[in-house]
Design a protein around this motif. Sequence first.
Motif, PDB file in Angstrom:
ATOM      1  N   ALA A 392       0.829  -1.209   0.000  1.00 54.41           N
ATOM      2  CA  ALA A 392       0.000   0.000   0.000  1.00 54.41           C
ATOM      3  C   ALA A 392       0.862   1.258   0.000  1.00 54.41           C
ATOM      4  CB  ALA A 392      -0.925   0.003   1.222  1.00 54.41           C
ATOM      5  N   GLY A 393       2.104   1.162   0.512  1.00 55.42           N
ATOM      6  CA  GLY A 393       3.002   2.303   0.495  1.00 55.42           C
ATOM      7  C   GLY A 393       3.395   2.729  -0.906  1.00 55.42           C
ATOM      8  N   GLY A 394       3.184   1.866  -1.882  1.00 54.98           N
ATOM      9  CA  GLY A 394       3.459   2.208  -3.279  1.00 54.98           C
ATOM     10  C   GLY A 394       2.199   2.218  -4.122  1.00 54.98           C
ATOM     11  N   ASN A 395       1.054   2.571  -3.515  1.00 53.48           N
ATOM     12  CA  ASN A 395      -0.211   2.507  -4.269  1.00 53.48           C
ATOM     13  C   ASN A 395      -0.218   3.451  -5.458  1.00 53.48           C
ATOM     14  OD1 ASN A 395      -0.372   4.852  -2.733  1.00 53.48           O
ATOM     15  ND2 ASN A 395      -2.570   4.642  -2.352  1.00 53.48           N
ATOM     16  N   ASP A 396       0.488   4.585  -5.368  1.00 54.78           N
ATOM     17  CA  ASP A 396       0.533   5.486  -6.522  1.00 54.78           C
ATOM     18  C   ASP A 396       1.346   4.883  -7.660  1.00 54.78           C
ATOM     19  OD1 ASP A 396       2.796   5.629  -4.929  1.00 54.78           O
ATOM     20  OD2 ASP A 396       3.231   7.716  -5.463  1.00 54.78           O
ATOM     21  N   ILE A 397       2.433   4.184  -7.329  1.00 55.68           N
ATOM     22  CA  ILE A 397       3.243   3.525  -8.363  1.00 55.68           C
ATOM     23  C   ILE A 397       2.449   2.394  -9.007  1.00 55.68           C
ATOM     24  CG2 ILE A 397       5.401   2.325  -8.817  1.00 55.68           C
ATOM     25  CD1 ILE A 397       5.791   5.200  -7.919  1.00 55.68           C
ATOM     26  N   LEU A 398       1.740   1.608  -8.182  1.00 60.12           N
ATOM     27  CA  LEU A 398       0.917   0.521  -8.711  1.00 60.12           C
ATOM     28  C   LEU A 398      -0.183   1.057  -9.623  1.00 60.12           C
ATOM     29  CD1 LEU A 398       0.555  -1.673  -5.487  1.00 60.12           C
ATOM     30  CD2 LEU A 398       1.982  -2.148  -7.472  1.00 60.12           C
ATOM     31  N   ALA A 399      -0.816   2.147  -9.191  1.00 63.29           N
ATOM     32  CA  ALA A 399      -1.877   2.733 -10.012  1.00 63.29           C
ATOM     33  C   ALA A 399      -1.340   3.214 -11.349  1.00 63.29           C
ATOM     34  CB  ALA A 399      -2.538   3.892  -9.255  1.00 63.29           C
ATOM     35  N   ASP A 400      -0.134   3.791 -11.339  1.00 62.96           N
ATOM     36  CA  ASP A 400       0.455   4.304 -12.577  1.00 62.96           C
ATOM     37  C   ASP A 400       0.884   3.165 -13.501  1.00 62.96           C
ATOM     38  OD1 ASP A 400       1.735   6.394 -14.285  1.00 62.96           O
ATOM     39  OD2 ASP A 400       3.574   5.409 -13.609  1.00 62.96           O
ATOM     40  N   LYS A 401       1.566   2.157 -12.969  1.00 67.78           N
ATOM     41  CA  LYS A 401       2.108   1.088 -13.814  1.00 67.78           C
ATOM     42  C   LYS A 401       1.025   0.165 -14.350  1.00 67.78           C
ATOM     43  CE  LYS A 401       6.345   2.442 -13.272  1.00 67.78           C
ATOM     44  NZ  LYS A 401       7.048   3.106 -14.400  1.00 67.78           N
ATOM     45  N   PHE A 402      -0.040  -0.060 -13.557  1.00 67.30           N
ATOM     46  CA  PHE A 402      -1.088  -0.984 -13.992  1.00 67.30           C
ATOM     47  C   PHE A 402      -2.321  -0.253 -14.527  1.00 67.30           C
ATOM     48  CE2 PHE A 402       1.425  -3.510 -11.004  1.00 67.30           C
ATOM     49  CZ  PHE A 402       1.599  -4.677 -11.725  1.00 67.30           C
ATOM     50  N   HIS A 403      -2.237   1.071 -14.616  1.00 66.63           N
ATOM     51  CA  HIS A 403      -3.294   1.892 -15.223  1.00 66.63           C
ATOM     52  C   HIS A 403      -4.650   1.651 -14.560  1.00 66.63           C
ATOM     53  CE1 HIS A 403      -0.364   2.843 -18.325  1.00 66.63           C
ATOM     54  NE2 HIS A 403      -0.164   1.541 -18.509  1.00 66.63           N
ATOM     55  N   VAL A 404      -4.632   1.734 -13.218  1.00 64.43           N
ATOM     56  CA  VAL A 404      -5.876   1.629 -12.459  1.00 64.43           C
ATOM     57  C   VAL A 404      -6.022   2.895 -11.618  1.00 64.43           C
ATOM     58  CG1 VAL A 404      -5.877  -0.892 -12.373  1.00 64.43           C
ATOM     59  CG2 VAL A 404      -4.713   0.403 -10.575  1.00 64.43           C
ATOM     60  N   SER A 405      -7.207   3.085 -11.088  1.00 59.55           N
ATOM     61  CA  SER A 405      -7.482   4.275 -10.296  1.00 59.55           C
ATOM     62  C   SER A 405      -6.721   4.240  -8.973  1.00 59.55           C
ATOM     63  CB  SER A 405      -8.983   4.376 -10.025  1.00 59.55           C
ATOM     64  OG  SER A 405      -9.242   5.327  -9.022  1.00 59.55           O
ATOM     65  N   LEU A 406      -6.168   5.393  -8.581  1.00 60.96           N
ATOM     66  CA  LEU A 406      -5.491   5.494  -7.294  1.00 60.96           C
ATOM     67  C   LEU A 406      -6.463   5.212  -6.155  1.00 60.96           C
ATOM     68  CD1 LEU A 406      -2.972   6.260  -5.627  1.00 60.96           C
ATOM     69  CD2 LEU A 406      -3.736   8.630  -5.731  1.00 60.96           C
ATOM     70  N   TYR A 407      -7.689   5.682  -6.295  1.00 67.32           N
ATOM     71  CA  TYR A 407      -8.688   5.446  -5.249  1.00 67.32           C
ATOM     72  C   TYR A 407      -9.041   3.958  -5.170  1.00 67.32           C
ATOM     73  CZ  TYR A 407      -9.134  10.493  -5.374  1.00 67.32           C
ATOM     74  OH  TYR A 407      -8.862  11.827  -5.329  1.00 67.32           O
TER      75      TYR A 407
END
Length: 550
Positions: A392-407
């Motif tokens: 969860a500490g990298g949720n912004d990176i995960l959202a960017d790399k996998f093209h999903v919503s940050l929320y």
Amino acid sequence: MSTATPPKAIDGTIGFADERFGTAGFLRGKMKKVFPDHWSFMLGEIALYSFIILLATGTFLTLWFKPSMGEVIYHGSYTKLDGVNMSEAYDSTLRISFDVRGGLLMRQIHHWAAVLFLASIMVHMLRVFFTGSYRKPREVNWLIGLGLFTLGILEGLFGYSLPDDLLSGTGLRITQGVMQSIPVVGTYIFYFAFGGGFPGHDFISRLYTVHVLLIPGILLALVGAHFMILWHQGHTQFSGKNRTEKNVIGKPFFPVFMIKAGAFFMFTFAVTALLGTFAQINPIWLFGPYTPDSITAGSQPDFYMGFLEGALRIMPNWETNLWGHTIPWNVLVPALLPLGLIMTGAALWPFIEQWATGDKKIHNLADRPRNAPFRTAVGMTAVTFYGMLWLAGGNDILADKFHVSLYATTWFFRGAVFVGPVIAYVVTKRLCVGLQRSDAAELHHGVEAGVITMLPSGEFVEMHQPVKEDAEAVLRGKQELPAIEDAGEDANGIPAPSSRGPLGKARKALNNAFTADDISIGNGHGNGHGNGHGEHPEAGTGDHKELSRG
């Protein structure tokens, strides 16, 4: 034929020391001390060697680093920041990186060694927990290990905060928020640490003193205590042929273990040097100096702070206002609860297990994780909880790399941090029980021989042969826990005092959890001694046996 004698310099030095301190007899016995020869024991050695590398490289860096918040204008080799206002701390770190010969390499080795130090402590402690090596008489050493890990996290946080770059400044801003979120005393703690409003002018110099003197001194003391206790109590060892609670089978300290330890230290140093040379870490020149009105996009802390970062990111924005005072739960809970749960639970676990099982015996044989389903399942629950927060500490990176919503990632981890550990507990426990049953079947029915035989009835069956001697000793080394019997009632139907009240019921419930899935293999004494046929095999070739511990 003449007998070889040591060089005069060595012989004279040893003789000088022995005549004054009587060291020869003491060292002669200690040099023969036996250490188990198993790869998992090297995990703690990695932590020790990386700590030595940290001390050596840190000493080098202190010669050029200036722990000051005083403002200067940079005119160094990195031209992209030429003419920029910055603190002396950041300026000196840039000069170490670009102007001091070998400075950047030392900085990177130091940073990689810090990462390796905490990673190896973490894995070493998991090995100790899952094998039950924290049990009597090693509870104190377990607590010292937890203290080393906690101080290591603080030391790492303070270390990468010293350069006063934009990334570390952002981390310090979060640290300031955590301090101020503590009810009643938070503001006083903040002003005491920073010497005024954020960022202040004294914090870096104070942090530097803590980082290079206070915490390393405590770490040195704890490491020394840890190894003195280990030397006195001896290593645990896994069950096997001819291994008991009262002996140690392995290699002598001198010369075998010393040679291996020296080679392993050089290998550890080589790994950190290679990482420092080819894997860039913490490029502060790309972040720029810290300014309160800026932040680096996609910034991430070192891995050991990731779970606290994740807790902050997924915590709902909850606050409570009482009598003109605000309690920011959205900062206080993530900062204190996850680390508090994990570390407090780990510290209390050896005593909880001893209380629940009534097992107060000395344990020098380590368990296989499958043979303690409840303990292993609880451990994997904590690991999964930590892992979910870390991701969860990298949720912004995960959202960017996998093209999903940050929320979407935030809400996913809000649920996964509770659901994931439950799934891990159930799955791990069932796997352990299944593996125990497989071991019991293998011990009682033998292993498949690969020979197919036709019975008189025409049925084809595969022949089985007895388990090999070494494997059988491992399987018979399982230590079974005693179940606590119900205390019963007196003539008037009143329950015995030991079973009355919440503590008695809690102890019984915990004992059931520890023993419910304990599959018996038929002996239960757990000494791993002999081959089950009345024979007494000797230790393997090249191994040494130490008949008494300490």
